[in-house]
Design a protein around this motif. Structure first.
Motif, short mmCIF file in Angstrom:
data_model
loop_
_atom_site.label_atom_id
_atom_site.label_comp_id
_atom_site.label_asym_id
_atom_site.label_seq_id
_atom_site.Cartn_x
_atom_site.Cartn_y
_atom_site.Cartn_z
N SER A 106 0.92 -0.95 -0.16
CA SER A 106 0.30 0.02 -0.21
C SER A 106 1.10 1.15 0.19
CB SER A 106 -1.02 -0.54 1.08
OG SER A 106 -1.91 -1.28 1.39
N LEU A 107 1.95 1.29 -0.78
CA LEU A 107 2.50 2.85 -1.21
C LEU A 107 2.25 2.86 -1.89
CD1 LEU A 107 6.12 0.63 1.07
CD2 LEU A 107 4.32 2.06 1.57
N GLY A 108 1.96 2.68 -3.04
CA GLY A 108 1.37 3.24 -4.28
C GLY A 108 3.09 3.52 -5.45
N ASN A 109 4.01 2.34 -5.29
CA ASN A 109 5.51 2.04 -5.80
C ASN A 109 5.00 1.83 -7.33
OD1 ASN A 109 6.65 4.33 -3.49
ND2 ASN A 109 6.75 1.24 -2.85
N LEU A 110 4.10 2.20 -8.47
CA LEU A 110 3.68 2.36 -9.06
C LEU A 110 4.30 3.25 -10.65
CD1 LEU A 110 0.52 0.56 -8.86
CD2 LEU A 110 1.72 -0.17 -8.56
N ASP A 111 4.81 2.57 -11.34
CA ASP A 111 5.61 3.36 -12.10
C ASP A 111 5.18 3.82 -13.60
OD1 ASP A 111 6.69 5.36 -14.21
OD2 ASP A 111 8.86 5.25 -12.97
N SER A 112 3.60 3.79 -13.94
CA SER A 112 3.61 3.56 -15.28
C SER A 112 4.18 3.20 -16.62
CB SER A 112 2.00 4.45 -15.74
OG SER A 112 2.55 5.52 -15.56
N ARG A 113 4.89 4.83 -16.59
CA ARG A 113 5.91 5.13 -17.64
C ARG A 113 7.07 4.24 -17.98
NH1 ARG A 113 8.58 11.21 -17.75
NH2 ARG A 113 6.06 11.54 -18.48
N ALA A 114 7.62 3.38 -16.87
CA ALA A 114 8.60 2.34 -16.38
C ALA A 114 8.28 1.41 -17.15
CB ALA A 114 9.45 2.22 -15.06
N PHE A 115 6.78 1.02 -16.62
CA PHE A 115 6.69 -0.70 -16.50
C PHE A 115 5.88 -0.03 -18.51
CE2 PHE A 115 1.76 -2.57 -17.16
CZ PHE A 115 2.47 -3.80 -17.39
N ARG A 116 5.62 0.86 -19.65
CA ARG A 116 5.34 0.81 -20.96
C ARG A 116 6.91 0.67 -21.12
NH1 ARG A 116 1.80 5.26 -19.44
NH2 ARG A 116 3.62 6.46 -20.35
N LYS A 117 7.73 1.37 -20.69
CA LYS A 117 9.02 1.16 -21.16
C LYS A 117 9.67 -0.68 -21.00
CE LYS A 117 13.54 2.35 -20.94
NZ LYS A 117 15.06 3.14 -20.58
N GLU A 118 8.99 -1.02 -19.65
CA GLU A 118 9.56 -2.49 -19.65
C GLU A 118 8.86 -3.84 -21.03
OE1 GLU A 118 9.64 -3.93 -15.40
OE2 GLU A 118 9.35 -2.45 -15.33
N LEU A 119 7.12 -3.18 -20.91
CA LEU A 119 6.22 -3.87 -22.18
C LEU A 119 7.16 -4.34 -23.67
CD1 LEU A 119 3.32 -2.43 -21.36
CD2 LEU A 119 3.81 -5.13 -20.85
N THR A 120 8.22 -2.98 -23.10
CA THR A 120 8.83 -3.30 -24.75
C THR A 120 10.30 -4.27 -24.83
OG1 THR A 120 10.20 -1.23 -24.12
CG2 THR A 120 7.93 -0.40 -25.33
N HIS A 121 10.20 -4.40 -23.56
CA HIS A 121 11.64 -5.84 -23.46
C HIS A 121 10.97 -7.21 -24.28
CE1 HIS A 121 13.47 -2.99 -20.36
NE2 HIS A 121 13.78 -2.55 -22.17
N LYS A 122 10.10 -7.18 -23.76
CA LYS A 122 9.09 -8.60 -23.83
C LYS A 122 7.67 -7.78 -24.78
CE LYS A 122 11.20 -12.45 -21.35
NZ LYS A 122 10.90 -13.53 -20.43
N ARG A 123 7.65 -9.60 -26.41
CA ARG A 123 6.01 -9.01 -26.86
C ARG A 123 5.54 -9.39 -25.97
NH1 ARG A 123 9.33 -11.46 -30.41
NH2 ARG A 123 8.60 -13.57 -30.06
N THR A 124 4.17 -8.46 -25.46
CA THR A 124 3.31 -8.72 -24.25
C THR A 124 1.59 -8.85 -25.08
OG1 THR A 124 5.07 -8.47 -22.52
CG2 THR A 124 2.49 -8.70 -21.92
N SER A 125 1.05 -10.10 -24.50
CA SER A 125 -0.33 -9.85 -24.78
C SER A 125 -0.97 -9.98 -23.54
CB SER A 125 -0.45 -11.22 -25.96
OG SER A 125 -0.29 -10.95 -26.89
#
Length: 425
Positions: free
Chosen positions: A15-34
């Motif tokens: 419950s610390l809210g340690n989420l980063d949508s920008r970093a997550f979108r970048k991680e998605l480019t490392h592996k093809r994800t559906s």
């Protein structure tokens, strides 16, 4: 704060809210994800799918979204495509019961395999995996009726698989099932049936590795999970209400426990299934089929047979443990000031206990379940079958466009407008 670990790696929500949508979108480019969503057409008339669409619209790094859609008409397929128009990634609406798909699946009978049904979530998941795995390395699956869906759900579910240094192949969700309207505890099939059942079986047969494995999952019936394509391609898919436990059994067969994780998604709410008036209805039907799936897993992985000699002990143990759980959940609800229907919960345990005897008899008569074959097996029979499935889906989509003459459907206002803030996570 719960920070405990066990056989299955647990990713907690602190419950610390340690989420980063920008970093997550970048991680998605490392592996093809559906992302795969099995879906009935009726879900488009409910607000949950709009909530899901708005959240996923932020994932511009996603390789594709696959909608495994059960629909009666070609016009419905076009309506579904229109609903997801404008997403920042390809959306593949796969018409699971479309004419071209049906023709293709019937042809598989020539290989001695029946993959024509029965219709349901398992069949939709099996087809959707065939489509999603054709161009992805990681696949995440979510139901279409999640009213609390937020960007944190795919981020927390998929990230353990995107970084190869974690060594994970399968991720299972767990969460707090609370009703948005009443705040009452939900998830009776897990709380009042599966949990007491596994504890009872452990007392009868001892701490077998397979039972310990199942008990390590906080929410074994969660319908949200993610896996590497390598794993997904090798899983047989159960085609009844035992889908979630059956998939856990398949994962147990193929993957070391060190490569499995469970992730806390926090608050979670979706459609609630009624208990049912008979063993063939609602949660009672689900529990009966789950029971057979657990028995099958014990036999397959432990060589362990539950006989009629064990039945009376199992029935007595289940009732005692189930009633103990009702008391525990009552206290939990009371201290958290949640409404709790103790009488209704006691009746649910009573109804569930009545399923054990007929369930065991049914299992003894038909111990082999109908499972859809893994895609790796199908490709060994016909290397083109997976690509043919994708092409058949495309053919049905083109047919839907011709049939409706490109007429765009209209939607209720709640499908095209942002949802109230109290539905967001």
């Amino acid at each position: 704060m719960d920070f405990q670990q066990g056989l299955i790696t647990t990713v907690h929500d602190y419950s610390l809210g340690n989420l980063d949508s920008r970093a997550f979108r970048k991680e998605l480019t490392h592996k093809r994800t559906s992302i795969l969503i099995p879906c009935l057409m009726e879900e488009f008339s409910r607000p949950a799918l709009g909530v899901i669409r708005e959240a996923l619209a932020e994932l511009d790094g996603l390789t594709s979204l696959v909608i495994a859609l059960s629909a009666e008409r070609a016009e419905d397929v076009l309506a579904a495509e229109e609903f997801f128009r404008g997403m920042p990634f390809p959306v593949k609406v796969h018409w699971t019961n479309g004419p071209a798909i049906q023709e293709l699946l019937v042809s598989v009978k020539d290989l001695g395999l029946d993959v024509t049904g029965p219709p349901g979530k398992g069949w939709a998941v099996w087809q959707g995996l065939g489509v999603a795995c054709s161009d992805a390395e990681v696949v995440g699956l979510f139901d279409a009726d999640i009213r609390t869906f937020g960007l944190s759900y795919p981020e927390r579910m998929l990230r353990p698989l995107l970084d190869p240094s974690h060594g994970m192949a399968y991720v299972k969700a767990f969460y707090s099932r609370l009703s948005l309207e009443t705040q009452a505890l939900q998830g009776r099939a897990t709380r009042l049936f599966v949990g007491p059942l596994l504890a009872s079986l452990e007392q009868v047969f001892g701490p077998l590795p397979y039972l310990r494995y199942l008990q390590s999952f906080r929410y074994p019936l969660a319908g949200e999970f993610a896996f590497s394509t390598d794993l997904a391609m090798n899983l047989r898919i159960p085609s009844d209400w035992g889908l979630e436990v059956g998939l856990l059994s398949e994962v147990y067969r193929h993957v070391a426990s060190s490569r499995i994780a469970q992730v806390d998604l926090g608050l979670f709410d979706h459609k609630h299934k009624e208990l049912g008036q008979a063993p063939t209805e609602g949660l009672q039907r689900m529990a009966g089929e789950i029971f057979c799936t657990v028995l099958r897993g014990l036999m397959e992985h432990e060589g362990c047979v539950v006989s009629m000699d064990h039945l009376q002990t199992l029935e007595v143990l289940y009732r005692r443990i189930g009633e103990d759980r009702v008391r525990q959940f009552g206290l939990d609800s009371s201290i958290n000031r949640l409404p709790y229907d103790r009488h209704g919960e006691e009746l649910a345990v009573q109804n569930f206990s009545g399923l054990l005897r007929p369930g065991l008899i049914r299992f003894q008569n038909t111990p082999i379940a109908h499972q859809l074959p893994s895609w790796s097996r199908l490709r060994s029979c016909n290397p083109r079958l997976q690509s043919d499935l994708v092409e058949a889906g495309a053919a049905d989509r083109q047919r839907s466009v011709r049939t409706t003459m490109m007429k765009r459907p209209t939607y209720p206002s709640f499908l095209t407008q942002p949802e109230p803030a109290d539905l967001a996570v």
